[in-house]
Design a protein around this motif. Structure first.
Motif, mmCIF file in Angstrom:
data_model
loop_
_atom_site.group_PDB
_atom_site.id
_atom_site.type_symbol
_atom_site.label_atom_id
_atom_site.label_comp_id
_atom_site.label_asym_id
_atom_site.label_seq_id
_atom_site.Cartn_x
_atom_site.Cartn_y
_atom_site.Cartn_z
ATOM 1 N N LEU A 131 56.179 52.162 34.085
ATOM 2 C CA LEU A 131 55.610 52.023 35.422
ATOM 3 C C LEU A 131 54.133 52.423 35.414
ATOM 4 N N ASN A 132 53.411 51.903 36.365
ATOM 5 C CA ASN A 132 51.996 52.222 36.516
ATOM 6 C C ASN A 132 51.865 53.646 37.059
ATOM 7 N N LYS A 133 51.378 54.557 36.222
ATOM 8 C CA LYS A 133 51.252 55.964 36.605
ATOM 9 C C LYS A 133 50.219 56.181 37.707
ATOM 10 N N ASP A 134 49.323 55.227 37.885
ATOM 11 C CA ASP A 134 48.276 55.353 38.894
ATOM 12 C C ASP A 134 48.689 54.795 40.255
ATOM 13 N N ASN A 135 49.865 54.184 40.332
ATOM 14 C CA ASN A 135 50.333 53.591 41.578
ATOM 15 C C ASN A 135 50.885 54.709 42.477
ATOM 16 N N VAL A 136 50.173 54.985 43.552
ATOM 17 C CA VAL A 136 50.533 56.076 44.459
ATOM 18 C C VAL A 136 51.891 55.828 45.106
ATOM 19 N N ARG A 137 52.191 54.597 45.433
ATOM 20 C CA ARG A 137 53.470 54.284 46.085
ATOM 21 C C ARG A 137 54.641 54.573 45.145
ATOM 22 N N SER A 139 54.614 56.780 42.820
ATOM 23 C CA SER A 139 54.669 58.236 42.750
ATOM 24 C C SER A 139 55.443 58.812 43.935
ATOM 25 N N TYR A 140 55.198 58.285 45.137
ATOM 26 C CA TYR A 140 55.936 58.727 46.325
ATOM 27 C C TYR A 140 57.435 58.438 46.179
ATOM 28 N N ILE A 141 57.757 57.257 45.701
ATOM 29 C CA ILE A 141 59.171 56.884 45.528
ATOM 30 C C ILE A 141 59.845 57.826 44.541
ATOM 31 N N LEU A 142 59.179 58.114 43.443
ATOM 32 C CA LEU A 142 59.766 59.009 42.442
ATOM 33 C C LEU A 142 59.861 60.442 42.961
ATOM 34 N N ASP A 143 58.891 60.872 43.766
ATOM 35 C CA ASP A 143 58.999 62.195 44.393
ATOM 36 C C ASP A 143 60.247 62.259 45.274
ATOM 37 N N TYR A 144 60.444 61.224 46.069
ATOM 38 C CA TYR A 144 61.624 61.142 46.937
ATOM 39 C C TYR A 144 62.907 61.203 46.090
ATOM 40 N N TYR A 145 62.954 60.378 45.069
ATOM 41 C CA TYR A 145 64.137 60.266 44.217
ATOM 42 C C TYR A 145 64.473 61.612 43.566
ATOM 43 N N MET A 146 63.482 62.213 42.910
ATOM 44 C CA MET A 146 63.734 63.470 42.200
ATOM 45 C C MET A 146 64.060 64.601 43.178
ATOM 46 N N THR A 147 63.378 64.648 44.316
ATOM 47 C CA THR A 147 63.655 65.681 45.314
ATOM 48 C C THR A 147 65.066 65.531 45.866
#
Length: 189
Positions: A131-137, A139-147
């Protein structure tokens, strides 16, 4: 004369076990070295040969558990059937390490371990899915998922009477593979 490694390991483990017993009853900032050494029947000098303070015991548990399970759990994310592998690995880890997880996931306790697992899991998913590490969206999705996953685990570790081991496996498997809304609809029937 040097001590035998097994004696050293047993002494360190006695301090860890005593810390766990006390930590499950009170906040870490209220635990004293005196309580730990009284429980183990050792001296403060012996304690300080192994640990700097009570926080160092917590950090030792954190590092020990991460070494034992962290990489293994993160590795399960790699496989084609990632959700099933993750749930199976998590189930095994809980059975083997539930006492340590109760310490690391204690409600109102320190959350270093959760932050470490969340960051490492997010990084592993980014790498494995290319995945594109610079894609902010993303990052938000993965924050949601892991949280979300960690929140469910923390609650269950602290309240295992709410769901059986198999019920938790099934619920987590459903959330991960079918999605939250679908799982809500399924449970609401």
């Amino acid at each position: 004369m040097k001590k035998q490694p097994e004696i050293t390991d047993r002494t360190r483990q006695a301090f860890v076990d005593a810390f766990i017993q006390i930590y499950m009853m009170k906040d870490i900032n209220k635990i004293t070295v005196r309580e730990i050494v009284d429980l183990t029947g050792t001296s403060r000098a012996t304690f300080y040969r192994y640990f700097q303070d009570v926080y160092a015991v917590f950090e030792y548990i954190e590092e020990f558990v991460y070494e034992q399970i962290g990489e293994e759990l993160l590795e399960s994310i790699k496989h084609n059937d990632a959700e099933e592998n993750f749930v199976n690995k998590l189930s095994f880890i809980y059975q083997e390490w539930h006492l340590y997880l109760k310490v690391l996931f204690k409600e109102g306790g320190l959350d270093h371990f959760q932050k470490k697992i969340k960051a490492a899991g997010k990084e592993r998913i980014l790498e494995n899915m290319i995945l594109n590490k610079d894609n902010v969206r993303i990052s938000y999705i993965l924050d949601y998922y892991m949280t979300a996953v960690l929140t469910v685990l923390v609650r269950w570790v602290n309240h295992p009477e709410e769901l059986s081991h198999e019920e938790m496996r099934s619920l987590l498997r459903g959330i991960l593979s079918e999605g939250v809304i679908q799982q809500i609809r399924k449970e609401n029937k």
